[in-house]
Write a protein that holds these residues in place. Sequence first.
Motif, PDB file in Angstrom:
ATOM      1  N   ALA A 177       0.845  -1.190   0.000  1.00 34.19           N
ATOM      2  CA  ALA A 177       0.000   0.000   0.000  1.00 34.19           C
ATOM      3  C   ALA A 177       0.879   1.238   0.000  1.00 34.19           C
ATOM      4  O   ALA A 177       2.051   1.187   0.369  1.00 34.19           O
ATOM      5  CB  ALA A 177      -0.924   0.013   1.217  1.00 34.19           C
ATOM      6  N   GLU A 178       0.316   2.362  -0.423  1.00 31.17           N
ATOM      7  CA  GLU A 178       0.978   3.660  -0.355  1.00 31.17           C
ATOM      8  C   GLU A 178       0.346   4.435   0.801  1.00 31.17           C
ATOM      9  O   GLU A 178      -0.881   4.594   0.858  1.00 31.17           O
ATOM     10  CB  GLU A 178       0.804   4.425  -1.662  1.00 31.17           C
ATOM     11  N   LEU A 179       1.175   4.896   1.721  1.00 30.81           N
ATOM     12  CA  LEU A 179       0.685   5.541   2.930  1.00 30.81           C
ATOM     13  C   LEU A 179       1.010   7.028   2.929  1.00 30.81           C
ATOM     14  O   LEU A 179       2.074   7.441   2.460  1.00 30.81           O
ATOM     15  CB  LEU A 179       1.314   4.899   4.173  1.00 30.81           C
ATOM     16  N   ASP A 180       0.114   7.815   3.456  1.00 27.16           N
ATOM     17  CA  ASP A 180       0.348   9.244   3.622  1.00 27.16           C
ATOM     18  C   ASP A 180       0.880   9.504   5.026  1.00 27.16           C
ATOM     19  O   ASP A 180       0.375   8.938   6.006  1.00 27.16           O
ATOM     20  CB  ASP A 180      -0.949  10.035   3.413  1.00 27.16           C
ATOM     21  N   GLY A 181       1.884  10.384   5.127  1.00 27.68           N
ATOM     22  CA  GLY A 181       2.443  10.653   6.438  1.00 27.68           C
ATOM     23  C   GLY A 181       3.269  11.918   6.471  1.00 27.68           C
ATOM     24  O   GLY A 181       3.205  12.752   5.559  1.00 27.68           O
ATOM     25  N   LEU A 182       4.049  12.060   7.541  1.00 26.15           N
ATOM     26  CA  LEU A 182       4.909  13.221   7.738  1.00 26.15           C
ATOM     27  C   LEU A 182       6.352  12.771   7.928  1.00 26.15           C
ATOM     28  O   LEU A 182       6.617  11.772   8.604  1.00 26.15           O
ATOM     29  CB  LEU A 182       4.466  14.027   8.959  1.00 26.15           C
ATOM     30  N   ARG A 183       7.271  13.530   7.344  1.00 27.59           N
ATOM     31  CA  ARG A 183       8.707  13.273   7.476  1.00 27.59           C
ATOM     32  C   ARG A 183       9.350  14.474   8.150  1.00 27.59           C
ATOM     33  O   ARG A 183       9.096  15.622   7.762  1.00 27.59           O
ATOM     34  CB  ARG A 183       9.337  13.034   6.110  1.00 27.59           C
ATOM     35  N   ALA A 184      10.165  14.209   9.182  1.00 25.89           N
ATOM     36  CA  ALA A 184      10.808  15.287   9.922  1.00 25.89           C
ATOM     37  C   ALA A 184      12.305  15.021  10.030  1.00 25.89           C
ATOM     38  O   ALA A 184      12.729  13.879  10.219  1.00 25.89           O
ATOM     39  CB  ALA A 184      10.198  15.414  11.317  1.00 25.89           C
ATOM     40  N   VAL A 185      13.095  16.080   9.911  1.00 30.23           N
ATOM     41  CA  VAL A 185      14.549  16.013  10.076  1.00 30.23           C
ATOM     42  C   VAL A 185      14.918  16.927  11.230  1.00 30.23           C
ATOM     43  O   VAL A 185      14.590  18.119  11.216  1.00 30.23           O
ATOM     44  CB  VAL A 185      15.286  16.449   8.791  1.00 30.23           C
ATOM     45  N   ARG A 186      15.608  16.377  12.233  1.00 27.69           N
ATOM     46  CA  ARG A 186      15.953  17.157  13.422  1.00 27.69           C
ATOM     47  C   ARG A 186      17.433  16.978  13.745  1.00 27.69           C
ATOM     48  O   ARG A 186      17.992  15.896  13.579  1.00 27.69           O
ATOM     49  CB  ARG A 186      15.131  16.700  14.635  1.00 27.69           C
ATOM     50  N   THR A 187      18.038  18.033  14.229  1.00 27.15           N
ATOM     51  CA  THR A 187      19.414  17.966  14.717  1.00 27.15           C
ATOM     52  C   THR A 187      19.393  17.868  16.227  1.00 27.15           C
ATOM     53  O   THR A 187      18.836  18.733  16.909  1.00 27.15           O
ATOM     54  CB  THR A 187      20.219  19.201  14.275  1.00 27.15           C
ATOM     55  N   ARG A 188      19.967  16.800  16.755  1.00 27.53           N
ATOM     56  CA  ARG A 188      20.036  16.584  18.194  1.00 27.53           C
ATOM     57  C   ARG A 188      21.472  16.780  18.664  1.00 27.53           C
ATOM     58  O   ARG A 188      22.395  16.907  17.859  1.00 27.53           O
ATOM     59  CB  ARG A 188      19.576  15.159  18.525  1.00 27.53           C
ATOM     60  N   GLY A 189      21.650  16.710  19.987  1.00 25.19           N
ATOM     61  CA  GLY A 189      22.987  16.863  20.524  1.00 25.19           C
ATOM     62  C   GLY A 189      23.920  15.744  20.114  1.00 25.19           C
ATOM     63  O   GLY A 189      25.126  15.941  19.976  1.00 25.19           O
ATOM     64  N   ASP A 190      23.351  14.533  19.903  1.00 22.46           N
ATOM     65  CA  ASP A 190      24.180  13.384  19.563  1.00 22.46           C
ATOM     66  C   ASP A 190      24.110  13.020  18.081  1.00 22.46           C
ATOM     67  O   ASP A 190      24.568  11.948  17.681  1.00 22.46           O
ATOM     68  CB  ASP A 190      23.784  12.171  20.403  1.00 22.46           C
ATOM     69  N   GLY A 191      23.507  13.876  17.261  1.00 25.19           N
ATOM     70  CA  GLY A 191      23.465  13.587  15.834  1.00 25.19           C
ATOM     71  C   GLY A 191      22.192  14.087  15.180  1.00 25.19           C
ATOM     72  O   GLY A 191      21.521  14.988  15.684  1.00 25.19           O
ATOM     73  N   ILE A 192      21.863  13.481  14.063  1.00 21.00           N
ATOM     74  CA  ILE A 192      20.707  13.889  13.254  1.00 21.00           C
ATOM     75  C   ILE A 192      19.674  12.770  13.274  1.00 21.00           C
ATOM     76  O   ILE A 192      20.030  11.585  13.159  1.00 21.00           O
ATOM     77  CB  ILE A 192      21.148  14.188  11.816  1.00 21.00           C
ATOM     78  N   GLU A 193      18.409  13.135  13.413  1.00 22.50           N
ATOM     79  CA  GLU A 193      17.322  12.164  13.389  1.00 22.50           C
ATOM     80  C   GLU A 193      16.389  12.461  12.217  1.00 22.50           C
ATOM     81  O   GLU A 193      16.008  13.610  12.000  1.00 22.50           O
ATOM     82  CB  GLU A 193      16.513  12.203  14.684  1.00 22.50           C
ATOM     83  N   VAL A 194      16.027  11.412  11.493  1.00 19.38           N
ATOM     84  CA  VAL A 194      15.053  11.519  10.414  1.00 19.38           C
ATOM     85  C   VAL A 194      13.938  10.523  10.717  1.00 19.38           C
ATOM     86  O   VAL A 194      14.181   9.316  10.830  1.00 19.38           O
ATOM     87  CB  VAL A 194      15.680  11.206   9.046  1.00 19.38           C
ATOM     88  N   SER A 195      12.726  11.036  10.882  1.00 23.83           N
ATOM     89  CA  SER A 195      11.602  10.168  11.234  1.00 23.83           C
ATOM     90  C   SER A 195      10.488  10.297  10.206  1.00 23.83           C
ATOM     91  O   SER A 195      10.304  11.352   9.593  1.00 23.83           O
ATOM     92  CB  SER A 195      11.061  10.520  12.623  1.00 23.83           C
ATOM     93  N   VAL A 196       9.761   9.203  10.025  1.00 24.51           N
ATOM     94  CA  VAL A 196       8.579   9.174   9.167  1.00 24.51           C
ATOM     95  C   VAL A 196       7.467   8.465   9.924  1.00 24.51           C
ATOM     96  O   VAL A 196       7.674   7.384  10.484  1.00 24.51           O
ATOM     97  CB  VAL A 196       8.850   8.441   7.839  1.00 24.51           C
ATOM     98  N   SER A 197       6.293   9.089   9.963  1.00 19.32           N
ATOM     99  CA  SER A 197       5.091   8.472  10.540  1.00 19.32           C
ATOM    100  C   SER A 197       4.008   8.509   9.473  1.00 19.32           C
ATOM    101  O   SER A 197       3.690   9.583   8.947  1.00 19.32           O
ATOM    102  CB  SER A 197       4.615   9.237  11.778  1.00 19.32           C
TER     103      SER A 197
END
Length: 258
Positions: A177-197
């Motif tokens: 299936a193709e899902l609709d969601g949100l993608r976020a890129v954040r800079t943290r103290g210990d690195g970079i986080e990329v999340s998709v929900s």
Amino acid sequence: MFAPPVDRPLTITTETVRSEGAVTRRFVARRTIRFAAAPDGYRVAVTLDMAAPGEEDSDPAGLLRSGFARLAGRTVVLHLDRAGAVTSVDDLPATWRAVVDGMAALAPTGSDPETRQRAARVRAIVAALAAQPEAAQRRMIASLVTPLIAPELVAEAATPAPPRAVRVPATSIYGKAELDGLRAVRTRGDGIEVSVSATGPIAVTTQEGSASAAITLETLRRIEPGTGLVVESREQVETLAPDGSLQSERLTVTRITR
């Protein structure tokens, strides 16, 4: 910028846990990689230390991961450009043949209708993968390292931006299936986080007729800014039956340790 540590072993451990009803299956793979500098980029040697088959008839991606079990104890050498893209694989034909043989060996044996159906499904997937052209073979062997390399995300994180809408593919027991969601890129103290929900419906056929099930997808990648390596990734997929009950769940976690 892609700047992996050279001449140092890195251990990559991937664990997948799949639950369907009362049945839980576990797949663990461990490999050691070592980067070395090369005139045009890098040379990386990948040694599969352990690969326990556990997803033999789930989907092509799961079957391919299980097929890598045949490479356990062998070292595969890949060549990368300066950005981390794989440009060639040493002895590709022999390596690909070993993977295909490993996938074919996973077809279950038995005479009951369900086992024959599963075996036919595995054989069909293997036949399709075996017939792939050289570029596709190289791309699939390269998947031993490409998910670990993401210098483009380091560059993206340098320019902060709000979460954006995305459409992503997902695979469940009901199909794709193709899902609709949100993608976020954040800079943290210990690195970079990329999340998709993401979440979305998928059509299924029940005894009562057609109905709609639901799939949810959560992914998280942590990237080391100084190297461009993905030091941890997590993907969780849940499938809800038409009545809202949890039908299946898959969690895959990959980590790099030095």
